[in-house]
Design a protein around this motif. Structure first.
Motif, PDB file in Angstrom:
ATOM      1  N   ALA A   1       0.833  -1.209   0.000  1.00 57.54           N
ATOM      2  CA  ALA A   1       0.000   0.000   0.000  1.00 57.54           C
ATOM      3  C   ALA A   1       0.864   1.255   0.000  1.00 57.54           C
ATOM      4  N   TYR A   2       1.938   1.233   0.790  1.00 61.94           N
ATOM      5  CA  TYR A   2       2.821   2.407   0.833  1.00 61.94           C
ATOM      6  C   TYR A   2       3.446   2.662  -0.532  1.00 61.94           C
ATOM      7  N   GLN A   3       3.957   1.610  -1.157  1.00 64.44           N
ATOM      8  CA  GLN A   3       4.596   1.805  -2.460  1.00 64.44           C
ATOM      9  C   GLN A   3       3.624   2.399  -3.467  1.00 64.44           C
ATOM     10  N   MET A   4       2.406   1.862  -3.500  1.00 62.34           N
ATOM     11  CA  MET A   4       1.420   2.348  -4.466  1.00 62.34           C
ATOM     12  C   MET A   4       1.043   3.801  -4.181  1.00 62.34           C
ATOM     13  N   ALA A   5       0.817   4.112  -2.905  1.00 58.95           N
ATOM     14  CA  ALA A   5       0.376   5.467  -2.556  1.00 58.95           C
ATOM     15  C   ALA A   5       1.489   6.487  -2.728  1.00 58.95           C
ATOM     16  N   ALA A   6       2.719   6.115  -2.355  1.00 61.75           N
ATOM     17  CA  ALA A   6       3.836   7.045  -2.490  1.00 61.75           C
ATOM     18  C   ALA A   6       4.107   7.353  -3.964  1.00 61.75           C
ATOM     19  N   ASP A   7       4.063   6.321  -4.804  1.00 64.04           N
ATOM     20  CA  ASP A   7       4.269   6.547  -6.237  1.00 64.04           C
ATOM     21  C   ASP A   7       3.174   7.455  -6.801  1.00 64.04           C
ATOM     22  N   TYR A   8       1.940   7.206  -6.391  1.00 64.25           N
ATOM     23  CA  TYR A   8       0.824   8.007  -6.882  1.00 64.25           C
ATOM     24  C   TYR A   8       0.963   9.462  -6.427  1.00 64.25           C
ATOM     25  N   ALA A   9       1.384   9.657  -5.174  1.00 61.83           N
ATOM     26  CA  ALA A   9       1.506  11.014  -4.628  1.00 61.83           C
ATOM     27  C   ALA A   9       2.586  11.820  -5.334  1.00 61.83           C
ATOM     28  N   LYS A  10       3.578  11.140  -5.868  1.00 63.00           N
ATOM     29  CA  LYS A  10       4.630  11.838  -6.607  1.00 63.00           C
ATOM     30  C   LYS A  10       4.201  12.200  -8.025  1.00 63.00           C
ATOM     31  N   GLU A  11       3.183  11.464  -8.527  1.00 61.70           N
ATOM     32  CA  GLU A  11       2.779  11.647  -9.925  1.00 61.70           C
ATOM     33  C   GLU A  11       1.505  12.466 -10.071  1.00 61.70           C
ATOM     34  N   ARG A  12       0.588  12.321  -9.131  1.00 62.70           N
ATOM     35  CA  ARG A  12      -0.726  12.971  -9.250  1.00 62.70           C
ATOM     36  C   ARG A  12      -0.602  14.474  -8.972  1.00 62.70           C
ATOM     37  N   VAL A  13      -0.951  15.280  -9.945  1.00 61.74           N
ATOM     38  CA  VAL A  13      -0.861  16.729  -9.822  1.00 61.74           C
ATOM     39  C   VAL A  13      -2.235  17.282  -9.449  1.00 61.74           C
ATOM     40  N   GLN A  14      -2.285  18.025  -8.335  1.00 60.44           N
ATOM     41  CA  GLN A  14      -3.571  18.540  -7.861  1.00 60.44           C
ATOM     42  C   GLN A  14      -3.316  19.602  -6.790  1.00 60.44           C
ATOM     43  N   GLY A  15      -3.742  20.816  -7.011  1.00 56.78           N
ATOM     44  CA  GLY A  15      -3.555  21.869  -6.032  1.00 56.78           C
ATOM     45  C   GLY A  15      -2.132  22.416  -6.034  1.00 56.78           C
ATOM     46  N   VAL A  16      -1.941  23.439  -5.221  1.00 58.00           N
ATOM     47  CA  VAL A  16      -0.631  24.100  -5.114  1.00 58.00           C
ATOM     48  C   VAL A  16      -0.177  24.008  -3.669  1.00 58.00           C
ATOM     49  N   ALA A  17       1.111  23.858  -3.472  1.00 53.89           N
ATOM     50  CA  ALA A  17       1.657  23.772  -2.123  1.00 53.89           C
ATOM     51  C   ALA A  17       1.292  25.004  -1.311  1.00 53.89           C
ATOM     52  N   ALA A  18       1.076  24.802  -0.013  1.00 53.97           N
ATOM     53  CA  ALA A  18       0.823  25.921   0.887  1.00 53.97           C
ATOM     54  C   ALA A  18       2.003  26.881   0.828  1.00 53.97           C
TER      55      ALA A  18
END
Length: 586
Positions: free
Chosen positions: A307-324
């Motif tokens: 689960a960590y591998q899948m979520a971490a990879d997705y979080a690096k690729e999925r573009v959504q919103g701007v950093a605070a």
């Protein structure tokens, strides 16, 4: 679906630097000539390759297709048979089995890491080999020499599979009410008659025979005995004979683990052989159950890692919103990894997973010492520690495994709720880990009621004394973190003694508070392991590895360790508010 890659550097680090496996193995003659770190590293490398290239590719397709029951056959998903044949030919079913009967004789503290990889790759497929290894362990511990010589080589080779047959419709966790009967034959065998439900790997097309370990009652007794019942009778020369009255009534249609054959099994005058002594079947079966409880905890751990591998990879690729505070790159949208809540979830999964892996290796080490050490004091202490840790390993690892899968699904957002991403399968597959092999509530009651207070807190006191000594010896962790954990360990003892003093006057106390106590112990123990890992990482030759450990440890102590305080406070509140409401008010 994302590829799976085992965290090999982390695994080797735990074996070599945190738990000093080479020293452990060198001090046990049975292991000294069998395994060293080079051998262990080679096995881990090969297990990673098999998990990644063979097992993981059938995970999604097996879930989509599921198991089929056609006429008298149970058919596994496409690809399962071919992968199982290669898995068995590689000796993986018998990895930790006795070499005298064809096993590889590897230590359990290595075996748990191999198990984790396989569960990360595919929960459903891995159960087949796990049940066989567990059944072989029970046969090895309690079977006659004749039975061991006849059955173990074929099970270690993976040519025959194993299954554990306990549950009946009217007898789940309370096995006193089983109705399956065993009637003695003149030749020393028994006729087994009855039905069992929820039997994982009860029948399938992966092997030519399935060896059932069946709990049944002898005539005129309320005791429970254990019997070996093959699906197909076995001749003296190990060739297969006639069908043995072992049939599948149906297969269960489940929430998850669609590729695992969960069967209703019928025994109609099936020929069986007594394992162990009459009316002592539960004692024998617990040899297998304790193995399976650790294995199911590792199922939760494997899920966490996947689960960590899948979520971490997705979080690096999925573009959504701007950093605070604005995008660090000036982009209109950033990868969701920049967002604090996404990082919170990923860090929670990772810190719990890495500490959970340490728990699995440490528990495996205690199993090895209890089995192979020639020092009677070391052997006895390891057995006591193993008793403490088995219910914790099963319950805490599988609870945190489901937590990890759900948090990872949340990272995916709406995409996590649809089948294509694969993360929802992890949620479904790991949900059962909290239920089977004894629900996690029962594990907690066993932990607090038998393992902690059953000996008036003696084993727990001994265990905590050793943890305190370890922590005081660490040179490369902060004094504040040491003080935090030492305080928690002291509180664990204080609360355990309070429960012990009140368990007779408040008979519902242990049952009502056990889950909170186990969770408090689990979070505290993970803190111990985080200090051990940070201390060992201080002289690691990879600066990035060292920094990762430091950051993750900080997150654990800042954000998660307080859960131990919360759960201890719940135990201290007692059982009054839980037990006082009348049943008719529910």
């Amino acid at each position: 679906m994302n590829p799976y890659n085992a965290p090999l550097a982390e695994m080797r680090f735990l074996l070599e630097k945190v738990f000093d496996a080479p020293k452990t193995w060198s001090e046990m003659p049975a292991m000294a000539e069998t395994v060293d770190m080079d051998t262990a590293a080679a096995i881990l490398d090969e297990a990673d390759k098999i998990s990644r290239e063979l097992i993981h590719p059938i995970n999604r397709s097996g879930d989509e297709q599921g198991v089929r029951h056609e006429a008298d056959k149970v058919i596994t998903p496409d690809g399962y048979k071919a992968v199982y044949d290669q898995y068995a030919e590689g000796g993986w079913v018998g990895l930790c089995g006795d070499p005298e009967f064809g096993g590889m004789g590897m230590p359990k503290m290595l075996g748990v890491l191999v198990d984790e990889m396989a569960y990360s790759a595919c929960n459903a497929f891995t159960l087949y080999g796990s049940l066989t290894a567990g059944a072989a362990l029970a046969i090895h511990a309690h079977g006659s020499e004749e039975i061991k010589e006849q059955y173990l080589p074929m099970m270690y080779s993976g040519e025959w599979a194993g299954a554990m047959d306990m549950t009946e419709p009217q007898a789940g966790s309370d096995l006193r009410n089983i109705r399956t009967k065993a009637v003695p034959n003149e030749d020393g065998s028994y006729k087994i008659t009855g039905s069992k439900i929820f039997i994982t790997g009860g029948d399938h097309d992966l092997t030519e025979n399935v060896i059932h370990l069946v709990l049944a009652k002898l005539p005129n007794t309320n005791g429970i005995s254990l019997f070996l019942v093959p699906k197909i009778k076995v001749n003296a020369d190990n060739s297969l004979g006639d069908a043995n009255g072992v049939t599948v009534g149906s297969i269960e249609h489940k929430m998850g683990l669609k590729g695992s054959a969960t069967c209703v099994m019928n025994f109609d005058d099936a020929e069986g052989y007594l394992i162990g002594k009459p009316n002592r079947g539960l004692v024998c079966m617990f040899t297998m159950m304790n193995y399976e409880r650790l294995a199911i905890g590792i199922q939760g751990l494997g899920t966490s890692q996947a689960a960590y591998q899948m979520a971490a990879d997705y979080a690096k690729e999925r573009v959504q919103g701007v950093a605070a505070g604005g995008s660090p790159t000036g982009a209109n949208c950033d990868p969701i990894l920049v967002h604090g809540d996404v990082r919170r979830m990923l860090l929670t999964i990772r810190t719990l997973t890495e500490a959970g892996r340490a728990l699995s290796v440490y528990t495996g080490q205690q199993l090895d010492l209890a089995k192979y050490s020639e020092d009677p004091d070391v052997k006895a202490k390891a057995s006591r520690f193993m008793g403490l840790l088995t219910p914790v390993s099963k319950a805490f690892l599988s609870d945190r495994g489901l937590d990890a899968a759900i948090m990872a699904q949340q990272v995916f957002g709406g995409h996590g709720y649809i089948r294509e991403t694969g993360i929802e399968q992890l949620v479904r597959d790991t949900r059962i880990a909290q239920i089977y092999e004894g629900t996690n509530g029962i594990q907690a009651i066993d932990f607090l009621g038998r393992k902690v207070t059953g000996d008036n807190v003696t084993a727990l006191s001994e265990f905590i004394t050793e943890q305190v000594a370890n922590i005081n010896g660490y040179q490369h962790v902060s004094d504040a973190d040491k003080t935090r954990i030492l305080g928690l360990l002291e509180q664990l003892l204080v609360v355990a003694k309070q429960v012990n003093e009140n368990k007779l006057s408040h008979p519902a106390l242990i049952n009502a508070c056990a889950v909170d106590y186990l969770d408090a112990f689990g979070y505290s123990l993970y803190g111990c392991f985080w200090l051990a890992m940070v201390n060992a990482a201080n002289d690691h030759d990879d600066d990035n590895f060292k920094q990762q450990k430091s950051h993750l440890n900080r997150f654990y102590f800042d954000k998660l360790i307080a859960k131990a305080d919360f759960h201890l406070s719940q135990v201290s509140m007692g059982d009054a508010s839980i037990m006082q409401m009348d049943a008719e008010l529910f």
